[in-house]
Design a protein around this motif. Structure first.
Motif, short mmCIF file in Angstrom:
data_model
loop_
_atom_site.label_atom_id
_atom_site.label_comp_id
_atom_site.label_asym_id
_atom_site.label_seq_id
_atom_site.Cartn_x
_atom_site.Cartn_y
_atom_site.Cartn_z
N LEU A 15 0.85 -1.19 0.00
CA LEU A 15 0.00 0.00 0.00
C LEU A 15 0.89 1.24 0.00
CD1 LEU A 15 -2.72 -1.10 2.59
CD2 LEU A 15 -2.69 -1.41 0.12
N SER A 117 -4.57 12.16 -4.46
CA SER A 117 -5.02 11.35 -5.59
C SER A 117 -4.12 10.15 -5.85
CB SER A 117 -5.08 12.21 -6.86
OG SER A 117 -5.98 13.27 -6.72
N ASN A 118 -2.82 10.33 -5.64
CA ASN A 118 -1.85 9.32 -6.04
C ASN A 118 -1.33 8.48 -4.88
OD1 ASN A 118 -1.88 10.21 -8.80
ND2 ASN A 118 -0.65 11.95 -8.16
N SER A 119 -2.01 8.52 -3.74
CA SER A 119 -1.49 7.84 -2.55
C SER A 119 -2.58 7.09 -1.79
CB SER A 119 -0.86 8.87 -1.59
OG SER A 119 0.10 9.67 -2.23
N TRP A 120 -2.10 6.24 -0.92
CA TRP A 120 -2.93 5.75 0.17
C TRP A 120 -2.78 6.78 1.29
CZ3 TRP A 120 -6.00 1.35 0.43
CH2 TRP A 120 -5.92 0.50 -0.67
N ARG A 129 -6.70 4.64 3.62
CA ARG A 129 -7.76 4.65 2.61
C ARG A 129 -7.20 5.20 1.31
NH1 ARG A 129 -12.91 4.09 3.90
NH2 ARG A 129 -13.67 5.58 2.35
N LYS A 130 -7.79 4.77 0.21
CA LYS A 130 -7.37 5.30 -1.08
C LYS A 130 -7.65 6.81 -1.11
CE LYS A 130 -7.94 1.21 -3.99
NZ LYS A 130 -8.65 0.61 -5.14
N GLY A 131 -6.65 7.54 -1.55
CA GLY A 131 -6.81 8.99 -1.59
C GLY A 131 -7.98 9.44 -2.44
N ASP A 133 -10.79 7.95 -2.80
CA ASP A 133 -12.01 7.79 -2.02
C ASP A 133 -12.18 8.93 -1.03
OD1 ASP A 133 -12.50 5.44 -3.37
OD2 ASP A 133 -11.73 4.14 -1.78
#
Length: 203
Positions: A15, A117-120, A129-131, A133
């Motif tokens: 991750l 946008s490009n990270s967890w 969490r997914k950025g 999301d």
């Protein structure tokens, strides 16, 4: 406590990259979302970030709405750095203190948006969490609550306190169980009174 071990675990399970946003990052991101629409009232920022469960805020139940010294300090710092500006506007029959990004602020907020946008994203010190999301969830909150009056925001919060009970009040991190029960009792009464007031208004 250091977050290094959490970052190491995230790397081990794939991750990556991991971004740990500050309160200033969250504030810049919110002001950037929804087409860089200004925040119509500082209270909106406090309420949205209080409602989003993954932001570690120091918040207290002020006379009317949640107030976070973390957000207040972030706004003061961003203004001092020339990244945001404030302006009184007349909207929907009331004056509001709108907060918007400056040109420099837009450039900085764009970097923050890209980092999300490009990270967890490491939230609340332990949730990954997914950025993308997180961005979607915060944008939905901004679209829902921005430009609402303090009374409308109060009604939303009182209703949430009534439905969620102790779990909602725990977010204030009050000093005792007695304080939690007091705040919850007041919130429930406010919810009932505001519903009654709304019904009377429409009759």
């Amino acid at each position: 406590m250091s977050q290094d071990w959490r970052l190491e675990v995230a790397k081990e399970i794939g991750l990556t990259p991991v971004f740990a946003p500050t309160h200033e990052d969250f504030t810049l991101l919110l002001l950037y979302l929804d087409g860089r629409t200004p925040s119509y009232g500082e209270e909106v920022l406090h309420v949205i970030l209080f409602l989003y469960p993954y932001v570690p805020l120091s918040a207290s139940p002020s006379v009317f709405l949640p107030f976070s010294s973390d957000i207040e300090r972030s706004l003061a710092s961003l203004k001092e750095r020339g990244l945001i500006e404030e302006k009184m506007e007349f909207r929907s029959g009331r004056y509001v203190n709108s907060i918007r990004l400056t040109d420099r602020g837009i450039a900085e907020a764009r970097k923050v948006y890209s980092a999300f946008s490009n990270s967890w994203v490491l939230l609340n010190g332990f949730v990954l969490r997914k950025g993308a999301d997180v961005i979607a969830e915060l944008e939905a909150l901004k679209k829902t609550y921005n430009d609402k009056s303090p009374l409308e925001l109060l009604k939303v919060l009182a209703s949430k306190a009534e439905s969620e009970g102790e779990a909602f009040v725990k977010r204030f991190r009050l000093q005792s169980e007695r304080q939690e029960k007091l705040v919850l009792g007041i919130a429930k009464q406010l919810s009932r009174d505001l519903k009654l007031l709304t019904r009377e208004t429409y009759f």
